[in-house]
Design a protein around this motif. Structure first.
Motif, PDB file in Angstrom:
ATOM      1  N   ARG A  56     -36.005  32.012   9.573  1.00 11.11           N
ATOM      2  CA  ARG A  56     -34.652  32.010   9.006  1.00 11.11           C
ATOM      3  C   ARG A  56     -34.758  32.407   7.545  1.00 11.11           C
ATOM      4  NH1 ARG A  56     -31.295  27.294   7.038  1.00 11.11           N
ATOM      5  NH2 ARG A  56     -29.120  27.984   7.098  1.00 11.11           N
ATOM      6  N   HIS A  57     -34.080  33.460   7.161  1.00 11.91           N
ATOM      7  CA  HIS A  57     -34.098  33.934   5.788  1.00 11.91           C
ATOM      8  C   HIS A  57     -32.981  33.260   5.000  1.00 11.91           C
ATOM      9  CE1 HIS A  57     -36.401  37.896   6.859  1.00 11.91           C
ATOM     10  NE2 HIS A  57     -37.052  36.799   7.174  1.00 11.91           N
ATOM     11  N   ILE A  58     -33.332  32.645   3.887  1.00 12.62           N
ATOM     12  CA  ILE A  58     -32.373  31.906   3.062  1.00 12.62           C
ATOM     13  C   ILE A  58     -32.327  32.536   1.680  1.00 12.62           C
ATOM     14  CG2 ILE A  58     -31.796  29.666   2.065  1.00 12.62           C
ATOM     15  CD1 ILE A  58     -33.330  28.400   4.388  1.00 12.62           C
ATOM     16  N   THR A  59     -31.124  32.843   1.230  1.00  9.69           N
ATOM     17  CA  THR A  59     -30.940  33.463  -0.087  1.00  9.69           C
ATOM     18  C   THR A  59     -30.495  32.409  -1.095  1.00  9.69           C
ATOM     19  OG1 THR A  59     -30.284  35.542   0.981  1.00  9.69           O
ATOM     20  CG2 THR A  59     -29.755  35.284  -1.356  1.00  9.69           C
ATOM     21  N   ASP A  60     -31.255  32.259  -2.166  1.00 11.82           N
ATOM     22  CA  ASP A  60     -30.909  31.318  -3.224  1.00 11.82           C
ATOM     23  C   ASP A  60     -29.766  31.874  -4.065  1.00 11.82           C
ATOM     24  OD1 ASP A  60     -32.849  29.536  -2.442  1.00 11.82           O
ATOM     25  OD2 ASP A  60     -34.370  30.342  -3.806  1.00 11.82           O
ATOM     26  N   ILE A  61     -29.227  31.039  -4.927  1.00 11.26           N
ATOM     27  CA  ILE A  61     -28.089  31.439  -5.744  1.00 11.26           C
ATOM     28  C   ILE A  61     -28.431  32.580  -6.689  1.00 11.26           C
ATOM     29  CG2 ILE A  61     -28.559  29.789  -7.630  1.00 11.26           C
ATOM     30  CD1 ILE A  61     -25.478  29.313  -7.678  1.00 11.26           C
ATOM     31  N   ASP A  62     -29.743  32.685  -7.051  1.00 11.67           N
ATOM     32  CA  ASP A  62     -30.165  33.774  -7.936  1.00 11.67           C
ATOM     33  C   ASP A  62     -30.559  35.036  -7.179  1.00 11.67           C
ATOM     34  OD1 ASP A  62     -32.479  32.966  -6.757  1.00 11.67           O
ATOM     35  OD2 ASP A  62     -33.551  32.482  -8.609  1.00 11.67           O
ATOM     36  N   GLY A  63     -30.343  35.021  -5.861  1.00 14.45           N
ATOM     37  CA  GLY A  63     -30.640  36.203  -5.072  1.00 14.45           C
ATOM     38  C   GLY A  63     -32.024  36.230  -4.464  1.00 14.45           C
ATOM     39  N   ALA A  64     -32.871  35.281  -4.846  1.00 16.68           N
ATOM     40  CA  ALA A  64     -34.219  35.242  -4.270  1.00 16.68           C
ATOM     41  C   ALA A  64     -34.146  34.825  -2.806  1.00 16.68           C
ATOM     42  CB  ALA A  64     -35.091  34.274  -5.061  1.00 16.68           C
ATOM     43  N   VAL A  65     -34.968  35.447  -1.988  1.00 21.95           N
ATOM     44  CA  VAL A  65     -34.978  35.162  -0.553  1.00 21.95           C
ATOM     45  C   VAL A  65     -36.286  34.478  -0.181  1.00 21.95           C
ATOM     46  CG1 VAL A  65     -34.904  36.154   1.771  1.00 21.95           C
ATOM     47  CG2 VAL A  65     -33.516  37.161  -0.058  1.00 21.95           C
ATOM     48  N   HIS A  66     -36.180  33.363   0.533  1.00 22.65           N
ATOM     49  CA  HIS A  66     -37.380  32.741   1.066  1.00 22.65           C
ATOM     50  C   HIS A  66     -37.214  32.537   2.560  1.00 22.65           C
ATOM     51  CE1 HIS A  66     -35.649  28.605   1.302  1.00 22.65           C
ATOM     52  NE2 HIS A  66     -34.954  28.990   0.254  1.00 22.65           N
ATOM     53  N   VAL A  67     -38.320  32.371   3.231  1.00 21.17           N
ATOM     54  CA  VAL A  67     -38.334  32.350   4.690  1.00 21.17           C
ATOM     55  C   VAL A  67     -38.726  30.965   5.191  1.00 21.17           C
ATOM     56  CG1 VAL A  67     -39.378  33.321   6.780  1.00 21.17           C
ATOM     57  CG2 VAL A  67     -38.930  34.792   4.801  1.00 21.17           C
ATOM     58  N   GLU A  68     -37.940  30.448   6.132  1.00 21.47           N
ATOM     59  CA  GLU A  68     -38.284  29.211   6.825  1.00 21.47           C
ATOM     60  C   GLU A  68     -38.830  29.562   8.206  1.00 21.47           C
ATOM     61  OE1 GLU A  68     -35.440  25.596   5.265  1.00 21.47           O
ATOM     62  OE2 GLU A  68     -34.922  26.619   7.134  1.00 21.47           O
ATOM     63  N   ARG A  69     -39.901  28.901   8.590  1.00 24.73           N
ATOM     64  CA  ARG A  69     -40.498  29.119   9.908  1.00 24.73           C
ATOM     65  C   ARG A  69     -40.170  27.920  10.791  1.00 24.73           C
ATOM     66  NH1 ARG A  69     -46.513  29.350  11.387  1.00 24.73           N
ATOM     67  NH2 ARG A  69     -46.658  30.842  13.093  1.00 24.73           N
ATOM     68  N   TRP A  70     -39.515  28.168  11.903  1.00 20.12           N
ATOM     69  CA  TRP A  70     -39.081  27.108  12.807  1.00 20.12           C
ATOM     70  C   TRP A  70     -39.923  27.144  14.079  1.00 20.12           C
ATOM     71  CZ3 TRP A  70     -33.600  24.940  12.969  1.00 20.12           C
ATOM     72  CH2 TRP A  70     -33.002  24.983  11.696  1.00 20.12           C
ATOM     73  N   PHE A  71     -40.431  25.980  14.477  1.00 19.73           N
ATOM     74  CA  PHE A  71     -41.065  25.799  15.779  1.00 19.73           C
ATOM     75  C   PHE A  71     -40.048  25.094  16.678  1.00 19.73           C
ATOM     76  CE2 PHE A  71     -45.906  25.767  14.718  1.00 19.73           C
ATOM     77  CZ  PHE A  71     -45.788  27.055  14.220  1.00 19.73           C
ATOM     78  N   VAL A  72     -39.810  25.638  17.857  1.00 22.19           N
ATOM     79  CA  VAL A  72     -38.761  25.126  18.741  1.00 22.19           C
ATOM     80  C   VAL A  72     -39.369  24.728  20.084  1.00 22.19           C
ATOM     81  CG1 VAL A  72     -36.508  25.584  19.789  1.00 22.19           C
ATOM     82  CG2 VAL A  72     -37.156  26.732  17.640  1.00 22.19           C
ATOM     83  N   ASP A  73     -39.084  23.508  20.524  1.00 24.51           N
ATOM     84  CA  ASP A  73     -39.507  23.024  21.838  1.00 24.51           C
ATOM     85  C   ASP A  73     -38.254  22.821  22.683  1.00 24.51           C
ATOM     86  OD1 ASP A  73     -41.255  22.258  23.765  1.00 24.51           O
ATOM     87  OD2 ASP A  73     -41.836  20.352  22.865  1.00 24.51           O
ATOM     88  N   CYS A  74     -38.177  23.503  23.832  1.00 23.20           N
ATOM     89  CA  CYS A  74     -36.978  23.491  24.677  1.00 23.20           C
ATOM     90  C   CYS A  74     -37.191  22.543  25.854  1.00 23.20           C
ATOM     91  CB  CYS A  74     -36.686  24.899  25.195  1.00 23.20           C
ATOM     92  SG  CYS A  74     -36.709  26.173  23.905  1.00 23.20           S
TER      93      CYS A  74
END
Length: 254
Positions: A56-74
């Motif tokens: 999931r790409h998240i954009t901070d208020i200053d425009g910087a983008v960081h990435v969250e890595r999600w592990f999903v168990d269904c």
């Protein structure tokens, strides 16, 4: 959607529910979504504690983008998911530095499972967030996504494996009902008593069926005013499924 309302994924198999979750993550805007099913088996041992990995790409208020890595168990369960079924997810999320460990449950997590997660976060202070989406949350996430539901679930043709599984389930259900009926006829004197060997063999087989379908509240045909209708409906379903698989019409053997 109301909690007890039918959900579009209710009739999916375990594997199909994993695929549904995979497609849902993409629909929600996650990227680099990877379904980690390594075999054709219904329950794959190759996922290493997570069925889907997504970013999931998240954009901070200053425009910087960081990435969250999600592990999903269904988890496709009719009853509450027990705590031991989510331990692998937590272990791998810690070992591989995930940002979020998410459990997607078709129904609910059991109360012991929720207590376990609370205790795990309190005592271990993991470097990742723990989240779970249960039936109500999934209902909310699907609201307004009619096109996705129609495209993925409603219009999805049944696979041969799905048809075979449906036929096998109904064969089991009809077989179990007929064994209950057999004991009823013995009890009222309309059939000779069983030998001890016959009795043991049948009861052992019935116990196997009970364990096999322990999570299914609808497996038993209840002895009420609708019993005959339920059996006739079941025979109709079974005949249709067997016809699709190449059998003659009206085959109600069990």
């Amino acid at each position: 959607m109301v909690n007890d309302e039918a959900m579009p994924y209710d009739d999916l198999t375990d594997t199909e529910f994993e695929e549904f979750c995979f497609e849902l993550m993409k629909e929600l805007g996650f990227v680099n979504v990877d379904w980690r099913k390594g075999t054709g088996l219904n329950a794959s041992p190759a996922d290493n504690g997570r069925d889907v990995v997504a970013e999931r790409h998240i954009t901070d208020i200053d425009g910087a983008v960081h990435v969250e890595r999600w592990f999903v168990d269904c988890k496709k369960y009719t009853k509450g998911v027990p705590p031991e079924k989510i331990m692998g997810l937590l272990a791998w999320a810690g070992a591989e530095r995930a940002n979020v460990a998410l459990v997607i449950a078709s129904s609910f997590l059991s109360n012991p499972c929720k207590e376990y997660l609370k205790s795990y976060e309190l005592n271990n202070r993991p470097p990742f967030r723990v989240k779970y989406w249960e039936r109500p949350q999934l209902g909310k996430l699907l609201e307004g996504r009619d096109a996705f539901v129609s495209r993925y679930v409603d219009s999805r043709p049944r696979t041969e494996a799905e048809i075979v599984a449906a036929e096998e389930y109904r064969t089991d259900k009809l077989w179990y009902y007929r064994k209950q009926l057999l004991y009823h006829f013995v009890e009222i004197g309309q059939r000779p008593p069983l030998t001890s060997q016959e009795d043991k063999l049948i009861k052992d087989s019935m116990r196997f069926m009970e364990e096999r379908h322990a999570d299914d509240n609808g497996f038993l045909i209840e002895g009420d005013d609708h019993e005959a209708w339920n059996v006739a409906y079941l025979l109709g379903e079974l005949s249709a499924l067997r016809w699709v698989l190449g059998d003659d019409w009206n085959n109600g053997d069990s």
